[in-house]
Design an enzyme around this catalytic site. Structure first.
Site, short mmCIF file in Angstrom:
data_model
loop_
_atom_site.label_atom_id
_atom_site.label_comp_id
_atom_site.label_asym_id
_atom_site.label_seq_id
_atom_site.Cartn_x
_atom_site.Cartn_y
_atom_site.Cartn_z
N HIS A 1 0.80 -1.23 -0.19
CA HIS A 1 0.50 0.00 -0.18
C HIS A 1 0.54 1.15 0.05
O HIS A 1 1.72 1.59 0.84
CB HIS A 1 -1.04 0.13 1.39
CG HIS A 1 -1.83 1.41 1.39
ND1 HIS A 1 -3.17 0.74 0.86
CD2 HIS A 1 -1.63 2.26 1.42
CE1 HIS A 1 -3.97 1.46 0.97
NE2 HIS A 1 -3.02 3.13 1.33
N CYS A 2 0.53 2.31 -1.33
CA CYS A 2 1.76 2.95 -0.99
C CYS A 2 1.26 4.79 -0.81
O CYS A 2 0.12 4.80 -1.35
CB CYS A 2 2.19 3.38 -2.32
SG CYS A 2 3.11 4.68 -2.85
N VAL A 3 1.76 4.81 -0.31
CA VAL A 3 1.55 6.32 0.76
C VAL A 3 1.45 7.37 -0.25
O VAL A 3 0.82 8.13 0.04
CB VAL A 3 2.06 6.47 1.98
CG1 VAL A 3 3.43 7.26 1.45
CG2 VAL A 3 1.85 7.74 2.70
#
EC number: 2.3.1.225
Length: 302
Positions: A145-147
């Site tokens: 999950h990429c911020v």
């Protein structure tokens, strides 16, 4: 017991779209420093300076368009969720004893190549899918999950994510190189070479530092992901440090095609041909080509 960094990802929910605004802000600030302050005005000087400015601005804008295209493709594209009612083929062949299969299904990591079941989603998990604590659902071929994109990176948007890294590295490198002379002027002792206001000079200095920092950090991240693609694995699968044989490494060429597609004309744009969508089921995140047990090799951590 190893420290699981992924369980802290739920805190990322609070960031929401703020990160998108931060990315746009950094891009806007860089645009101001490169185009408005430095190379835009240089177009009016004439001679070699104008020619250099045309080249820099043309390359800068091309990379910026590709960067933004790739970035928003990652942001808006659904990474891929498990289809409603999906069941493994084993369950279709053996229609009886469904509850027994659920009870025996693995809830562990990807090293289990049998039937997998998610207790949180209360459904079967396809191979290589994982439950995302931020999104609250299972993601097909989840990488992380990429911020920065406020989204999961999975089967449907992994190519766009890699292109985002690629064009970000190129763009930040171009910016750093183009602003290097201004960076050197910032530390010069004399005032003879300074032709811009102190505020513009400071903006150029900050933009240079930001972009050189991003270029170096993104380069490392990009190299890591190229290595992952070459072995047909994901960040999560590498984190799990498999000791079992890894069946999805089907050769470097095929591994890259399962991410970028078989038509190399499309490798550098966040799109797939209709033909690739039909003949490469791995792009959908549900069906993956695998080698026989005798041909498999261990997946080693990075």
């Amino acid at each position: 017991m190893a420290w699981n960094v992924f369980k802290f990802c739920t805190a990322l929910r609070a960031l929401g779209s703020i990160m998108i605004l931060i990315v746009i802000g950094i891009i806007g600030f860089t645009y101001y420093a490169v185009v408005v302050v430095n190379y835009g005005p240089a177009l009016l000087i004439g001679g070699v300076d104008s020619l250099l400015s045309v080249l820099v601005l043309a390359f800068f804008h091309f990379l910026l368009i590709m960067l933004l295209w790739s970035y928003f493709s990652v942001v808006v594209t659904d990474p891929g969720g498990v289809p409603t009612g999906w069941r493994p083929e084993l369950d279709i062949e053996k229609s009886e004893g469904n509850q027994a299969l659920i009870g025996e299904a693995s809830v562990g990591d990807s090293s289990s190549h049998g039937v997998r079941y998610c207790r949180k989603c209360n459904q079967y998990k396809p191979p290589r899918s994982h439950h995302c604590s931020v999104c609250g659902r299972c993601i097909l071929k989840m990488d992380h999950h990429c911020v920065w994109v406020v989204n999961c990176v999975g089967a449907n948007n992994y190519k766009s994510f890699l292109l985002f890294l690629f064009y970000t590295f190129l763009e930040t490198t171009v910016v750093a190189v183009s602003l290097l002379p201004i960076f050197l002027v910032f530390f010069s002792d004399g005032d003879g070479d300074i032709t811009v206001s102190p505020g513009s000079l400071a903006a150029s200095f900050v933009a240079f530092v930001l972009n050189i920092a991003f270029a170096l950090s993104v380069l490392g991240f990009l190299i890591m992901h190229i290595m992952l693609v070459a072995r047909n694995t994901t960040t999560i699968e590498a984190y799990e440090k498999h000791t079992v044989n890894w069946p999805y490494n089907v050769g470097r060429k095929t591994n890259f095609e399962q991410v970028f597609g078989s038509d190399k004309m499309y490798w550098f744009v966040p799109l797939y041909t209709e033909d690739d969508k039909k003949k490469l089921p791995a792009l959908g995140g549900l069906d993956f080509t695998s080698r026989s047990e005798s041909e498999t090799e261990p997946l080693q951590s990075l």
